[in-house]
Design a protein around this motif. Structure first.
Motif, PDB file in Angstrom:
ATOM      1  N   GLU A   1      36.856  42.371  38.347  1.00  7.25           N
ATOM      2  CA  GLU A   1      38.253  41.842  38.458  1.00  7.25           C
ATOM      3  C   GLU A   1      38.778  41.558  37.075  1.00  7.25           C
ATOM      4  O   GLU A   1      38.194  41.516  36.044  1.00  7.25           O
ATOM      5  N   PRO A   2      40.112  41.526  36.900  1.00  9.88           N
ATOM      6  CA  PRO A   2      41.279  41.589  38.341  1.00  9.88           C
ATOM      7  C   PRO A   2      41.203  43.092  38.551  1.00  9.88           C
ATOM      8  O   PRO A   2      40.968  43.902  37.764  1.00  9.88           O
ATOM      9  N   SER A   3      41.295  43.263  40.006  1.00 11.39           N
ATOM     10  CA  SER A   3      41.344  44.540  40.553  1.00 11.39           C
ATOM     11  C   SER A   3      42.672  45.265  40.146  1.00 11.39           C
ATOM     12  O   SER A   3      43.726  44.734  39.744  1.00 11.39           O
ATOM     13  N   ASP A   4      42.651  46.647  40.269  1.00 11.77           N
ATOM     14  CA  ASP A   4      43.911  47.294  40.168  1.00 11.77           C
ATOM     15  C   ASP A   4      44.601  47.789  41.425  1.00 11.77           C
ATOM     16  O   ASP A   4      45.436  48.510  41.637  1.00 11.77           O
ATOM     17  N   ARG A   5      44.109  46.923  42.474  1.00 17.95           N
ATOM     18  CA  ARG A   5      44.769  47.158  43.837  1.00 17.95           C
ATOM     19  C   ARG A   5      46.015  46.580  43.841  1.00 17.95           C
ATOM     20  O   ARG A   5      46.316  45.783  43.375  1.00 17.95           O
ATOM     21  N   PRO A   6      47.081  47.498  44.146  1.00 19.61           N
ATOM     22  CA  PRO A   6      48.569  47.243  44.105  1.00 19.61           C
ATOM     23  C   PRO A   6      48.893  45.802  44.911  1.00 19.61           C
ATOM     24  O   PRO A   6      49.994  44.979  44.653  1.00 19.61           O
ATOM     25  N   THR A   7      48.171  45.395  45.869  1.00 21.49           N
ATOM     26  CA  THR A   7      48.602  44.441  46.709  1.00 21.49           C
ATOM     27  C   THR A   7      48.011  42.973  46.138  1.00 21.49           C
ATOM     28  O   THR A   7      48.255  42.004  46.565  1.00 21.49           O
ATOM     29  N   ASP A   8      47.105  42.989  45.091  1.00 22.94           N
ATOM     30  CA  ASP A   8      46.408  41.793  44.602  1.00 22.94           C
ATOM     31  C   ASP A   8      47.315  41.323  43.642  1.00 22.94           C
ATOM     32  O   ASP A   8      47.187  42.002  42.343  1.00 22.94           O
ATOM     33  N   ASN A   9      48.056  40.414  43.725  1.00 23.93           N
ATOM     34  CA  ASN A   9      49.116  39.886  42.766  1.00 23.93           C
ATOM     35  C   ASN A   9      49.020  38.293  42.404  1.00 23.93           C
ATOM     36  O   ASN A   9      49.806  37.724  41.567  1.00 23.93           O
ATOM     37  N   TYR A  10      47.699  37.695  42.767  1.00 24.15           N
ATOM     38  CA  TYR A  10      47.638  36.302  42.441  1.00 24.15           C
ATOM     39  C   TYR A  10      46.112  36.074  42.191  1.00 24.15           C
ATOM     40  O   TYR A  10      45.320  36.735  42.678  1.00 24.15           O
ATOM     41  N   VAL A  11      46.059  34.861  41.593  1.00 25.92           N
ATOM     42  CA  VAL A  11      44.610  34.422  40.846  1.00 25.92           C
ATOM     43  C   VAL A  11      44.129  33.314  41.756  1.00 25.92           C
ATOM     44  O   VAL A  11      44.628  32.401  42.058  1.00 25.92           O
ATOM     45  N   LEU A  12      42.949  33.745  42.330  1.00 21.46           N
ATOM     46  CA  LEU A  12      42.071  32.796  43.223  1.00 21.46           C
ATOM     47  C   LEU A  12      41.064  32.100  42.304  1.00 21.46           C
ATOM     48  O   LEU A  12      40.354  33.040  41.674  1.00 21.46           O
ATOM     49  N   LEU A  13      40.569  30.958  42.507  1.00 25.77           N
ATOM     50  CA  LEU A  13      39.621  30.547  41.843  1.00 25.77           C
ATOM     51  C   LEU A  13      38.268  30.326  42.612  1.00 25.77           C
ATOM     52  O   LEU A  13      38.506  29.599  43.765  1.00 25.77           O
ATOM     53  N   LEU A  14      37.339  31.218  42.391  1.00 28.24           N
ATOM     54  CA  LEU A  14      36.144  31.040  43.394  1.00 28.24           C
ATOM     55  C   LEU A  14      35.018  30.112  42.817  1.00 28.24           C
ATOM     56  O   LEU A  14      34.829  29.910  41.710  1.00 28.24           O
ATOM     57  N   SER A  15      34.062  29.666  43.708  1.00 28.16           N
ATOM     58  CA  SER A  15      32.961  28.991  43.591  1.00 28.16           C
ATOM     59  C   SER A  15      31.760  29.608  44.151  1.00 28.16           C
ATOM     60  O   SER A  15      31.896  29.811  45.403  1.00 28.16           O
ATOM     61  N   GLY A  16      30.928  30.080  43.556  1.00 30.53           N
ATOM     62  CA  GLY A  16      29.935  30.888  44.130  1.00 30.53           C
ATOM     63  C   GLY A  16      28.398  30.832  43.391  1.00 30.53           C
ATOM     64  O   GLY A  16      28.574  30.665  42.162  1.00 30.53           O
ATOM     65  N   ASN A  17      27.548  30.906  44.106  1.00 23.55           N
ATOM     66  CA  ASN A  17      26.085  30.572  43.467  1.00 23.55           C
ATOM     67  C   ASN A  17      25.723  32.180  42.466  1.00 23.55           C
ATOM     68  O   ASN A  17      25.108  32.086  41.670  1.00 23.55           O
ATOM     69  N   ASP A  18      26.497  33.426  42.959  1.00 22.42           N
ATOM     70  CA  ASP A  18      26.473  34.385  42.189  1.00 22.42           C
ATOM     71  C   ASP A  18      27.084  34.335  40.837  1.00 22.42           C
ATOM     72  O   ASP A  18      26.571  34.920  39.819  1.00 22.42           O
TER      73      ASP A  18
END
Length: 153
Positions: A116-133
């Motif tokens: 990430e960030p992806s190059d997908r044209p529809t991905d335009n916002y930042v999301l903050l994730l929390s995860g074990n990985d």
């Protein structure tokens, strides 16, 4: 508004503590005041409007240190509610990732989920994730419904 910072040492770990006057329902970390709602789901644009109603805007987390300090406080204060994804103030405009204040987001930083960030044209916002990985990291998304968001003053 003046903010006073102090450093609290608990069990050998330095944790940020802000002695600030934050608006009601906001909490202080590292010189800023944050609001974390427990309601949702929200679209990115809806989340930003909710922040503005509170005299704030979506959070800008410029450094890994700022992200880490805030993550520690979110986990302590909100426990499981802070585990889900939530919006912060990053977005892509004309192919450039930036914060809502115009500062560019370092897309080569290790605060992004791998690939990430992806190059997908529809991905335009930042999301903050929390995860074990990957721990708490940024992820590019479409701006669709997500549980929560984080405001900053």
């Amino acid at each position: 508004m003046k903010r006073f910072c102090a450093l609290l040492v608990v069990l050998g770990a330095a944790l940020p503590l802000v002695l600030a006057r934050c608006p009601d329902s906001f909490f202080g970390v590292g010189g800023s005041c944050y609001y974390f709602p427990t309601s949702g789901p929200w679209l990115w644009n809806e989340a930003r409007e909710e922040c503005k109603k509170l005299g704030a805007d979506l959070a800008i987390l410029n450094t890994p240190q700022e992200l880490g300090d805030l993550s520690s406080v979110l986990h302590r204060q909100f426990k499981d509610a802070a585990d889900g994804p939530f919006y912060v103030g990053g977005h892509k405009n004309n192919g450039i990732w930036s914060w809502i204040n115009g500062d560019r987001i370092n897309i080569n930083s290790n605060v992004w989920v791998p690939d990430e960030p992806s190059d997908r044209p529809t991905d335009n916002y930042v999301l903050l994730l929390s995860g074990n990985d990957h721990g708490r990291r940024y992820f590019a998304t479409t701006g669709g419904h997500v549980g929560r968001f984080l405001c900053e003053t």
